[in-house]
Design a protein around this motif. Structure first.
Motif, mmCIF file in Angstrom:
data_model
loop_
_atom_site.group_PDB
_atom_site.id
_atom_site.type_symbol
_atom_site.label_atom_id
_atom_site.label_comp_id
_atom_site.label_asym_id
_atom_site.label_seq_id
_atom_site.Cartn_x
_atom_site.Cartn_y
_atom_site.Cartn_z
ATOM 1 N N UNK A 122 -4.945 4.622 1.875
ATOM 2 C CA UNK A 122 -4.183 5.800 1.465
ATOM 3 C C UNK A 122 -5.054 6.670 0.565
ATOM 4 N N UNK A 123 -5.154 7.939 0.907
ATOM 5 C CA UNK A 123 -5.953 8.832 0.073
ATOM 6 C C UNK A 123 -5.183 9.282 -1.151
ATOM 7 N N UNK A 124 -3.860 9.202 -1.080
ATOM 8 C CA UNK A 124 -3.058 9.741 -2.166
ATOM 9 C C UNK A 124 -1.985 8.733 -2.576
ATOM 10 N N UNK A 125 -1.463 8.858 -3.800
ATOM 11 C CA UNK A 125 -0.565 7.823 -4.316
ATOM 12 C C UNK A 125 0.878 7.917 -3.799
ATOM 13 N N UNK A 126 1.207 7.065 -2.856
ATOM 14 C CA UNK A 126 2.578 6.917 -2.367
ATOM 15 C C UNK A 126 2.848 5.420 -2.255
ATOM 16 N N UNK A 127 4.102 5.054 -2.445
ATOM 17 C CA UNK A 127 4.447 3.644 -2.281
ATOM 18 C C UNK A 127 5.334 3.493 -1.045
ATOM 19 N N UNK A 128 5.006 2.517 -0.198
ATOM 20 C CA UNK A 128 5.787 2.252 0.995
ATOM 21 C C UNK A 128 6.282 0.812 0.949
ATOM 22 N N UNK A 129 7.471 0.619 1.483
ATOM 23 C CA UNK A 129 8.013 -0.726 1.615
ATOM 24 C C UNK A 129 8.401 -0.888 3.076
#
Lengths: 361, 171
Positions: free
Chosen positions: A16-23
């Motif tokens: 991931x190039x950018x800060x995101x959270x996935x579940x």
């Protein structure tokens, strides 16, 4: 033993190039469902904007994003010009088109390069990035900066394009055509690219409308919507170009839209450079913005960018709000990711070319 | 074909309504009956159109208003202004999914309540949990605050003092 498990990814992750959270809810290698959480880098820019003067906000808005920086400052100036009923000089309208399209070219080259890298095709990555560097040189030759061009002001632009520079830009852009045609040919025919992108992360036209997505992801799903045509601004109503749309709705279609738009952007830039009239480039000192309310939108590289303002006749805006393309595009990743393979997550996300810097202004 | 907004909004409201066109061709409507917003959303969804975003703002009496911005994939924008002194509206997301994130954003940044908006696992989605609701837009230093201390600086100062006194600070 059950094959069902939860796979958390991000906000910091190599893919991931950018800060995101996935579940991710995963069954074997197949994604069954996903929840998305952002909010790791919110900067409170809209709050800052209300404490800044109208002139200061040009600088602030330009810093919303790196790749779409010029579109932000331009659309902010447009919303203030709408509020003040200001008509900018014709030459400034053409220069805004040139500046905007140069940034679009650089952004699309970046997006195509990154996608190629993520699917392991680094030859195209290097090729596209090498060409992008020449675009960055053009941007620097005009503005003195590589990312934030800082050319827009309320009432026009602050930096002119000399005849010599216009000819240099025209010639350099012409040299891009065969190079970009070559990249397009590789992308269109290479088996390893096709098998990693076709039919992957599909968003149907109906789903795209339901989620209200914009920009290349919408056009990749068959929605021929482009603000430059739908509600032209600057000098776009005098430009002859096509709105690119594809019907696949998958990673391939979204990227193919950008590759084809690259050539359209070269056409637009060259037209603007050749047809640019002589004359002033701005209205001089910052015009007074009366009390009022206005909206403006433009087509940023990643899609529709929208600004709203309410002014009270002072040098401080009562309200300034902007909505970026990624904010409306990110929710549509849920249907795009459902049913996909875990290994396809980076490609599906990169094909939307998200910008968390924009989303979390 | 772009909808006949005057006709459609008048039909929804049950009386003739005034739609204002600004100099850029965008259309504006001031909604008096907030309960009708869901009917307007249903009309937008059926066209089909989308909710571009929702803007917060204040009127001259510092009372809160919100402006819904809609698009029909052709022509200009349609804006609906609504007064929300109680900061409360019924969610239009169940009817018009494109309003989902704009409503969530206003929930966090302006402490608006959108009744019927589905809750999510983390409650927050845009602003970190550590920031009080409604006071955001918080500053970057607040949202990204990390625990910092003066320990290192205190040690440097202690070494310097010791050095000035002629002691051995070569630790």
């Amino acid at each position: 033993m059950s094959n069902n498990f939860v796979l958390p990814i991000g906000p910091i992750h190599p893919a991931l190039d950018e800060p995101l959270h996935f579940r991710f809810q995963v069954e074997g290698e197949t994604i069954k469902d996903v929840e998305i959480l952002s909010g790791h880098a919110h900067r409170g820019m809209e709050r800052i904007a209300m404490k800044n003067t109208i002139a200061q906000n040009v600088v602030l808005c330009e810093r919303t994003c790196g790749l779409c920086s010029n579109t932000h400052s331009m659309t902010y100036c447009m919303v203030m010009e709408n509020a003040g009923n200001i008509e900018i000089p014709e030459r400034a309208q053409y220069i805004r088109v040139v500046a905007d399209e140069l940034k679009r070219l650089a952004s699309h080259a970046f997006a195509v390069a990154i996608l190629s890298h993520l699917i392991g095709f680094d030859t195209v990555f290097l090729h596209a990035f090498q060409e992008r560097e020449k675009l960055m040189d053009l941007i620097e030759a005009y503005s003195g900066n590589r990312m934030d061009m800082s050319v827009n002001i309320v009432g026009g632009v602050k930096r002119d394009i000399s005849d010599e520079l216009a000819q240099h830009m025209d010639k350099t852009l012409e040299e891009f055509r065969p190079v970009w045609d070559n990249i397009a040919k590789i992308y269109e025919t290479d088996g390893s690219i096709i098998c990693r992108t076709k039919g992957v992360g599909t968003i149907s036209k109906e789903t795209a409308i339901e989620y209200g997505i914009v920009g290349p992801p919408a056009r990749g799903s068959g929605i021929a919507q482009d603000v430059r045509k739908q509600q032209p601004y600057a000098a776009y109503d005098r430009m002859n170009f096509n709105v690119i749309a594809e019907n696949g709705g998958d990673v391939y279609a979204r990227t193919w839209v950008r590759i084809r738009e690259f050539i359209e952007s070269i056409n637009i830039t060259q037209q603007a450079l050749r047809e640019m009239p002589k004359g002033p480039i701005n209205l001089g000192l910052l015009p007074k913005i009366p009390a009022g309310e206005a909206i403006a939108r433009s087509e940023a590289p990643r899609g529709e960018l929208f600004y709203y303002t309410r002014t009270n006749g002072t040098e401080y805006p009562t309200m300034l709000k902007w909505r970026v393309p990624s904010l409306v595009n990110i929710p549509s990743w849920v249907p795009a990711l459902r049913g996909a393979q875990v290994a396809d997550i980076p490609a599906i996300i990169a094909s939307h070319d998200p910008c968390i810097s924009c989303t979390e202004r | 074909m772009y909808p006949d907004l005057k006709k459609e909004i008048s039909r929804i409201m049950g009386h003739e309504c005034e739609i204002i066109e600004d100099k850029n061709g965008n259309f504006w409507y001031h909604l008096e009956d907030n309960a009708k917003m869901k009917d307007i959303a249903a009309f937008i969804a059926s066209y089909p159109g989308r909710c571009m975003t929702i803007s917060p703002t204040y009127d001259e009496n510092k009372s809160m208003e919100i402006v819904y911005h809609f698009d029909f994939y052709e022509g200009t924008m349609f804006c609906v202004e609504v007064k929300v002194p109680e900061k409360k509206m019924e969610s239009i997301t169940p009817i018009l999914r494109s309003a989902n994130w704009p409503e969530r954003e206003l929930t966090e940044t302006w402490e608006m309540t959108f009744e019927g908006l589905e809750s999510i696992r983390w409650e927050r989605f845009l602003i970190t949990q550590g920031v009080e609701k409604g006071v955001v837009y918080a500053s970057l230093s607040e949202t990204l605050n990390t625990n910092a201390s003066d320990i290192l600086w205190d040690r440097i100062k202690a070494y310097r003092e010791q050095e000035e006194k002629g002691g051995d600070s070569n630790e």
